[in-house]
Design a protein around this motif. Structure first.
Motif, short mmCIF file in Angstrom:
data_model
loop_
_atom_site.label_atom_id
_atom_site.label_comp_id
_atom_site.label_asym_id
_atom_site.label_seq_id
_atom_site.Cartn_x
_atom_site.Cartn_y
_atom_site.Cartn_z
N GLU A 191 0.83 -1.20 0.00
CA GLU A 191 0.00 0.00 0.00
C GLU A 191 0.86 1.25 0.00
O GLU A 191 0.39 2.33 0.31
CB GLU A 191 -0.93 -0.02 1.22
CG GLU A 191 -1.93 -1.16 1.15
CD GLU A 191 -2.87 -1.19 2.35
OE1 GLU A 191 -2.86 -0.24 3.15
OE2 GLU A 191 -3.60 -2.18 2.47
N GLU A 192 2.13 1.08 -0.36
CA GLU A 192 3.07 2.21 -0.41
C GLU A 192 3.62 2.37 -1.81
O GLU A 192 3.79 1.40 -2.54
CB GLU A 192 4.25 1.96 0.54
CG GLU A 192 3.87 1.77 1.98
CD GLU A 192 5.07 1.35 2.82
OE1 GLU A 192 6.21 1.43 2.33
OE2 GLU A 192 4.84 0.93 3.96
N GLU A 193 3.91 3.61 -2.17
CA GLU A 193 4.53 3.88 -3.46
C GLU A 193 6.02 3.56 -3.37
O GLU A 193 6.66 3.84 -2.36
CB GLU A 193 4.34 5.36 -3.80
CG GLU A 193 4.91 5.75 -5.13
CD GLU A 193 4.63 7.21 -5.45
OE1 GLU A 193 5.60 7.98 -5.57
OE2 GLU A 193 3.44 7.56 -5.55
N SER B 195 14.25 1.61 -15.73
CA SER B 195 14.12 2.41 -14.51
C SER B 195 12.64 2.62 -14.24
O SER B 195 11.89 3.00 -15.13
CB SER B 195 14.81 3.76 -14.67
OG SER B 195 16.19 3.59 -14.81
N VAL B 196 12.23 2.37 -13.02
CA VAL B 196 10.83 2.51 -12.61
C VAL B 196 10.76 3.63 -11.58
O VAL B 196 11.42 3.57 -10.55
CB VAL B 196 10.29 1.19 -12.03
CG1 VAL B 196 8.84 1.36 -11.58
CG2 VAL B 196 10.42 0.05 -13.02
N THR B 197 9.95 4.65 -11.86
CA THR B 197 9.76 5.74 -10.91
C THR B 197 8.29 5.82 -10.53
O THR B 197 7.40 5.54 -11.33
CB THR B 197 10.21 7.09 -11.51
OG1 THR B 197 9.46 7.33 -12.70
CG2 THR B 197 11.69 7.09 -11.83
N ASP B 198 8.05 6.20 -9.31
CA ASP B 198 6.69 6.39 -8.79
C ASP B 198 5.79 5.20 -9.09
O ASP B 198 4.72 5.33 -9.69
CB ASP B 198 6.08 7.67 -9.37
CG ASP B 198 6.93 8.89 -9.07
OD1 ASP B 198 7.49 8.94 -7.96
OD2 ASP B 198 7.03 9.77 -9.93
N PHE B 199 6.21 4.02 -8.64
CA PHE B 199 5.44 2.79 -8.83
C PHE B 199 4.37 2.74 -7.75
O PHE B 199 4.63 2.44 -6.60
CB PHE B 199 6.38 1.59 -8.78
CG PHE B 199 5.81 0.31 -9.30
CD1 PHE B 199 5.07 0.28 -10.47
CD2 PHE B 199 6.02 -0.87 -8.62
CE1 PHE B 199 4.57 -0.90 -10.96
CE2 PHE B 199 5.52 -2.05 -9.10
CZ PHE B 199 4.79 -2.07 -10.27
N LYS B 200 3.16 3.06 -8.13
CA LYS B 200 2.05 3.25 -7.18
C LYS B 200 1.51 1.92 -6.64
O LYS B 200 1.66 0.88 -7.27
CB LYS B 200 0.94 4.03 -7.87
CG LYS B 200 1.43 5.37 -8.40
CD LYS B 200 0.34 6.37 -8.50
CE LYS B 200 0.78 7.71 -8.99
NZ LYS B 200 2.08 8.18 -8.77
#
Length: 188
Positions: A98-100, A123-128
Protein backbone atom coordinates in the motif's frame (compact mmCIF):
# COMPACT_ATOMS: atom_id res chain seq x y z
CA UNK A 1 81.76 -37.65 44.24
CA UNK A 2 79.65 -34.95 42.55
CA UNK A 3 76.47 -36.79 42.18
CA UNK A 4 73.35 -34.86 40.92
CA UNK A 5 74.71 -31.53 42.04
CA UNK A 6 72.01 -28.83 41.88
CA UNK A 7 69.15 -31.24 41.35
CA UNK A 8 66.87 -32.16 44.03
CA UNK A 9 64.39 -34.93 43.93
CA UNK A 10 60.74 -33.90 43.83
CA UNK A 11 58.13 -35.90 45.53
CA UNK A 12 55.05 -37.30 43.86
CA UNK A 13 52.85 -34.76 45.67
CA UNK A 14 54.82 -31.83 44.27
CA UNK A 15 54.57 -33.25 40.74
CA UNK A 16 50.80 -33.71 41.06
CA UNK A 17 50.45 -30.18 42.47
CA UNK A 18 52.28 -28.68 39.45
CA UNK A 19 50.20 -30.72 36.99
CA UNK A 20 47.00 -29.66 38.76
CA UNK A 21 48.03 -25.96 38.66
CA UNK A 22 48.84 -26.15 34.92
CA UNK A 23 45.53 -27.93 34.19
CA UNK A 24 43.54 -25.28 36.12
CA UNK A 25 45.40 -22.52 34.21
CA UNK A 26 44.58 -24.14 30.84
CA UNK A 27 40.91 -24.54 31.78
CA UNK A 28 40.66 -20.88 32.81
CA UNK A 29 42.39 -19.79 29.57
CA UNK A 30 39.95 -21.89 27.48
CA UNK A 31 36.96 -20.42 29.34
CA UNK A 32 38.18 -16.86 28.71
CA UNK A 33 38.63 -17.56 24.97
CA UNK A 34 35.16 -19.17 24.83
CA UNK A 35 33.59 -16.14 26.56
CA UNK A 36 35.26 -13.77 24.06
CA UNK A 37 33.77 -15.69 21.13
CA UNK A 38 30.32 -15.58 22.73
CA UNK A 39 30.62 -11.86 23.46
CA UNK A 40 31.51 -11.22 19.83
CA UNK A 41 28.17 -12.80 18.86
CA UNK A 42 26.24 -10.60 21.30
CA UNK A 43 27.92 -7.32 20.38
CA UNK A 44 27.08 -6.60 16.74
CA UNK A 45 29.83 -5.00 14.71
CA UNK A 46 29.11 -2.28 12.17
CA UNK A 47 29.39 -4.81 9.34
CA UNK A 48 26.95 -7.21 11.00
CA UNK A 49 24.54 -4.34 11.61
CA UNK A 50 24.80 -3.21 7.96
CA UNK A 51 24.30 -6.77 6.69
CA UNK A 52 21.26 -7.22 8.93
CA UNK A 53 19.82 -3.90 7.73
CA UNK A 54 20.33 -4.85 4.07
CA UNK A 55 18.71 -8.24 4.64
CA UNK A 56 15.70 -6.54 6.22
CA UNK A 57 15.47 -4.09 3.28
CA UNK A 58 15.62 -7.00 0.81
CA UNK A 59 12.88 -8.84 2.70
CA UNK A 60 10.67 -5.72 2.83
CA UNK A 61 11.17 -5.08 -0.90
CA UNK A 62 10.32 -8.68 -1.80
CA UNK A 63 7.17 -8.43 0.33
CA UNK A 64 6.14 -5.29 -1.60
CA UNK A 65 6.80 -6.60 -5.11
CA UNK A 66 5.73 -9.52 -7.20
CA UNK A 67 8.04 -10.24 -10.16
CA UNK A 68 7.23 -12.91 -12.75
CA UNK A 69 8.73 -13.79 -16.12
CA UNK A 70 5.76 -14.21 -18.46
CA UNK A 71 7.65 -14.97 -21.65
CA UNK A 72 11.25 -15.06 -22.80
CA UNK A 73 12.89 -15.28 -26.18
CA UNK A 74 14.21 -13.19 -29.05
CA UNK A 75 13.02 -10.32 -31.23
CA UNK A 76 13.96 -10.97 -34.84
CA UNK A 77 15.14 -7.72 -36.44
CA UNK A 78 16.79 -6.63 -39.65
CA UNK A 79 20.18 -4.92 -39.24
CA UNK A 80 21.27 -3.88 -42.69
CA UNK A 81 21.49 -7.01 -44.80
CA UNK A 82 21.57 -9.49 -41.93
CA UNK A 83 19.07 -10.59 -39.32
CA UNK A 84 19.85 -10.23 -35.64
CA UNK A 85 18.10 -11.81 -32.68
CA UNK A 86 17.65 -9.49 -29.70
CA UNK A 87 17.31 -11.32 -26.35
CA UNK A 88 14.38 -10.20 -24.19
CA UNK A 89 12.15 -11.16 -21.28
CA UNK A 90 8.56 -10.08 -20.74
CA UNK A 91 8.23 -9.32 -17.03
CA UNK A 92 5.11 -8.76 -14.93
CA UNK A 93 5.79 -6.39 -12.07
CA UNK A 94 3.15 -5.79 -9.38
CA UNK A 95 3.32 -3.45 -6.38
CA UNK A 96 1.48 -5.56 -3.80
CA UNK A 97 1.93 -3.08 -0.96
CA UNK A 98 0.00 0.00 0.00
CA UNK A 99 3.07 2.21 -0.41
CA UNK A 100 4.53 3.88 -3.46
CA UNK A 101 7.99 2.75 -4.51
CA UNK A 102 9.75 5.97 -5.54
CA UNK A 103 12.62 4.64 -7.68
CA UNK A 104 14.07 1.27 -8.57
CA UNK A 105 15.94 -0.29 -11.45
CA UNK A 106 15.38 -3.65 -13.11
CA UNK A 107 18.38 -5.16 -14.86
CA UNK A 108 18.67 -8.37 -16.85
CA UNK A 109 22.09 -9.76 -17.64
CA UNK A 110 22.13 -12.19 -20.57
CA UNK A 111 25.12 -14.54 -20.57
CA UNK A 112 26.52 -17.58 -22.30
CA UNK A 113 28.79 -20.00 -20.46
CA UNK A 114 29.29 -17.50 -17.65
CA UNK A 115 30.33 -14.62 -19.93
CA UNK A 116 28.06 -11.60 -20.27
CA UNK A 117 26.61 -11.13 -23.76
CA UNK A 118 24.54 -8.02 -23.14
CA UNK A 119 22.42 -6.23 -20.55
CA UNK A 120 18.90 -4.85 -20.61
CA UNK A 121 17.42 -2.52 -18.07
CA UNK A 122 14.46 -0.44 -17.02
CA UNK A 123 14.12 2.41 -14.51
CA UNK A 124 10.83 2.51 -12.61
CA UNK A 125 9.76 5.74 -10.91
CA UNK A 126 6.69 6.39 -8.79
CA UNK A 127 5.44 2.79 -8.83
CA UNK A 128 2.05 3.25 -7.18
CA UNK A 129 0.30 0.76 -4.88
CA UNK A 130 -1.55 -1.95 -6.77
CA UNK A 131 0.02 -1.03 -10.12
CA UNK A 132 0.58 -3.91 -12.51
CA UNK A 133 3.06 -3.56 -15.37
CA UNK A 134 3.99 -5.95 -18.15
CA UNK A 135 7.19 -4.82 -19.84
CA UNK A 136 9.64 -6.25 -22.34
CA UNK A 137 13.22 -5.83 -21.18
CA UNK A 138 15.64 -6.45 -24.02
CA UNK A 139 19.34 -6.09 -24.73
CA UNK A 140 20.56 -2.65 -25.63
CA UNK A 141 23.78 -0.70 -25.65
CA UNK A 142 23.75 2.84 -24.32
CA UNK A 143 25.16 5.48 -26.61
CA UNK A 144 25.22 9.26 -26.38
CA UNK A 145 22.08 9.68 -28.48
CA UNK A 146 19.99 6.96 -26.86
CA UNK A 147 20.02 3.18 -26.99
CA UNK A 148 20.84 0.79 -29.77
CA UNK A 149 19.44 -2.72 -29.84
CA UNK A 150 22.06 -5.40 -29.44
CA UNK A 151 21.54 -8.79 -31.03
CA UNK A 152 23.20 -12.09 -31.76
CA UNK A 153 23.11 -14.36 -34.80
CA UNK A 154 20.59 -17.17 -35.26
CA UNK A 155 23.05 -19.94 -34.36
CA UNK A 156 23.76 -18.40 -30.94
CA UNK A 157 20.04 -17.74 -30.42
CA UNK A 158 19.23 -21.40 -31.09
CA UNK A 159 21.85 -22.44 -28.53
CA UNK A 160 20.06 -20.30 -25.93
CA UNK A 161 21.31 -17.87 -23.30
CA UNK A 162 21.16 -17.72 -19.53
CA UNK A 163 19.60 -14.68 -17.90
CA UNK A 164 19.55 -13.22 -14.43
CA UNK A 165 17.27 -10.39 -13.36
CA UNK A 166 18.13 -8.11 -10.45
CA UNK A 167 16.26 -5.29 -8.78
CA UNK A 168 18.21 -2.37 -7.36
CA UNK A 169 16.42 -0.25 -4.78
CA UNK A 170 18.51 2.12 -2.68
CA UNK A 171 21.50 0.10 -1.49
CA UNK A 172 19.61 -3.15 -1.97
CA UNK A 173 20.32 -5.41 -4.93
CA UNK A 174 18.33 -8.65 -5.20
CA UNK A 175 18.41 -11.42 -7.79
CA UNK A 176 14.74 -12.20 -8.44
CA UNK A 177 14.78 -14.33 -11.60
CA UNK A 178 17.35 -16.72 -13.03
CA UNK A 179 16.63 -19.02 -15.97
CA UNK A 180 17.58 -20.12 -19.48
CA UNK A 181 16.36 -18.06 -22.44
CA UNK A 182 14.77 -20.49 -24.93
CA UNK A 183 14.82 -20.13 -28.71
CA UNK A 184 11.44 -18.46 -28.94
CA UNK A 185 10.73 -15.71 -31.46
CA UNK A 186 8.48 -12.86 -30.34
CA UNK A 187 6.10 -11.56 -33.02
CA UNK A 188 6.06 -7.78 -32.56
Amino acid sequence: MLKDFGRRKTSLGEKLSRIFTIAIGLIIFALIINMLFHLADFIPSDQKRDDKELTQQERRLLERLEVTAIDAGFLKQQAGIREIYVPGVVVRLVNTSEEEIPFMQLRIDFSKEGRSVCVGGLSVTDFKPGENWEVLIKCSDSVFTGTVLYGIDEEDAEAGLDYEMTIEYGRTRIVVLKDVLPYNIFFK
